[in-house]
Design a protein around this motif. Sequence first.
Motif, short mmCIF file in Angstrom:
data_model
loop_
_atom_site.label_atom_id
_atom_site.label_comp_id
_atom_site.label_asym_id
_atom_site.label_seq_id
_atom_site.Cartn_x
_atom_site.Cartn_y
_atom_site.Cartn_z
N LEU A 66 3.95 -37.12 -7.03
CA LEU A 66 5.11 -36.77 -8.18
C LEU A 66 4.88 -35.35 -8.53
CD1 LEU A 66 7.28 -38.14 -9.67
CD2 LEU A 66 5.66 -38.30 -11.74
N PHE A 67 3.52 -35.03 -8.78
CA PHE A 67 3.46 -33.86 -9.36
C PHE A 67 3.48 -32.85 -8.24
CE2 PHE A 67 2.13 -36.11 -12.92
CZ PHE A 67 2.67 -35.38 -14.08
N SER B 47 7.15 -35.41 -14.86
CA SER B 47 6.39 -34.27 -14.58
C SER B 47 7.00 -32.93 -14.75
CB SER B 47 6.36 -34.39 -13.12
OG SER B 47 7.55 -34.67 -12.49
N THR B 50 5.64 -32.14 -18.08
CA THR B 50 4.13 -31.60 -18.21
C THR B 50 4.07 -29.97 -17.42
OG1 THR B 50 3.72 -33.72 -17.23
CG2 THR B 50 1.73 -32.45 -17.21
N TYR B 51 4.69 -29.79 -16.45
CA TYR B 51 4.87 -28.57 -15.75
C TYR B 51 5.13 -27.43 -16.67
CZ TYR B 51 3.10 -29.62 -11.22
OH TYR B 51 2.22 -30.24 -10.31
N ILE B 54 2.19 -26.82 -18.81
CA ILE B 54 1.03 -25.97 -18.34
C ILE B 54 1.54 -24.68 -18.13
CG2 ILE B 54 -0.13 -25.67 -16.18
CD1 ILE B 54 0.08 -28.77 -15.59
#
Lengths: 168, 278
Positions: A66-67, B47, B50-51, B54
Amino acid sequence: MNSNFILNLIRFIVLLTIQIVVLEQVKLGGWINPYLYILFIILYPINSNKSGFIAASFCLGLLMDLFCDSGGVHATASLLLAYFRPFFLKFAFGLSYEYQTIRIADKLSVDRFTFIISAIVFHHFILFCLELYRFDLFFEIISRTILSTIFTFAICIISLYLIKPNKR
Amino acid sequence: MQQIIIFLIKNSYKLLFLLLLGISLTLTIKSHSYHRSQYINSSSAFSGYTYSQINSVKEYFGLQQKNEDLARENARLKEILFNKKDTILESKIVVPNILSDFVVRQAKVIKNSYTKQENFLTLGKGSFEGLKTDMAVISDKGVVGIIEKTSKNYATVISILHTKNPLNGKIKNSDHFGSITWDGKNAGYVQLIDVPKLATLKKGDTIVTGAQSSIFPENIPIGKIEQIFAEKTSNKFVINVRLFNDMTSLGYVYVIENKKKKEKETLEAETEKDPTKQ
């Protein structure tokens, strides 16, 4: 059993977080990436529920995909490593595995090195085969496997030393 | 019936393994065989969030470089701005204002990849800000890729470093065109293939986007010719092109929307259909 579950859950989350937040940003020499997250599969308690183990490994790989936008590459490699882990254990530890007396994260001996290295090589080889997906790049697959294995192994050993679980 | 249930319970471990293996292999093969069918991607809300977190930390490490880039681009834009008056006074030829067909939006790259065979980037803007599939993505130096999928606040981009994503490219100042592909080896180079041997070209010539594409505006720089190979089996050239862009360090990019893309595509589709009717 319950505390074991919680320990594994924490390990799952922590390793995945470290992998995505820190290690995915590290591109040694442009493309060598250490994959610390498979430490979860390596360290999972030996005499626990097998179905739960492969399901957890699959989920770990799927979250990685997914990432990383990589389809199902990590999921496949993690699942296969989890399924075939008993063979590597038998290969590295021999008789003592039959009696279920070993702890992987215990003292670091030759047996354990053999087990960890063979597990990493197996995982990385499948990973890069599926990722590159072309047979004319076979040498590329081999070289990536070897170089990434070295870095994953080094980081695994360092983190094993750092977080050696309470000695029993 | 009982037999089946007993069989299922007995082999539940192996069946679970096979089921999961099936799922993961399907995902893998689908992601390789046809790039549009990627189910799991990093434009999802979780995600993507999250990115972007980051990235907001990582940005601090590159501030100086980004400042320099911005200053350089500013200088270039000012140069164009200051020179414009003269050209208007000098020539009375009406330059077709190509940019009026295109809407340019700025976006930030929050995730970049360049080590795989099929590379994707993630942008910190999505459909909410008007980004749609098949828009062009460029940086101040050249082509970056094409938008693949969008969610509300994020978008994924197929990088030019993608082995199955051919672009239309041509040699600047001549109309010989070919397609830009990537052999999956070096993130600094792409290949221009299918250029006829009639074309005159030399090392150092600039490669730009061609007019055939309805996604990219014409004449967006891609790279410089580094090596030229003649294919023995056909009368085509294979050219190694050094990218102007450093694909390994991308900060802010521009997303270009072609307002007349649909019009052009429907017209072309109708034209191709017509002969069969007659």
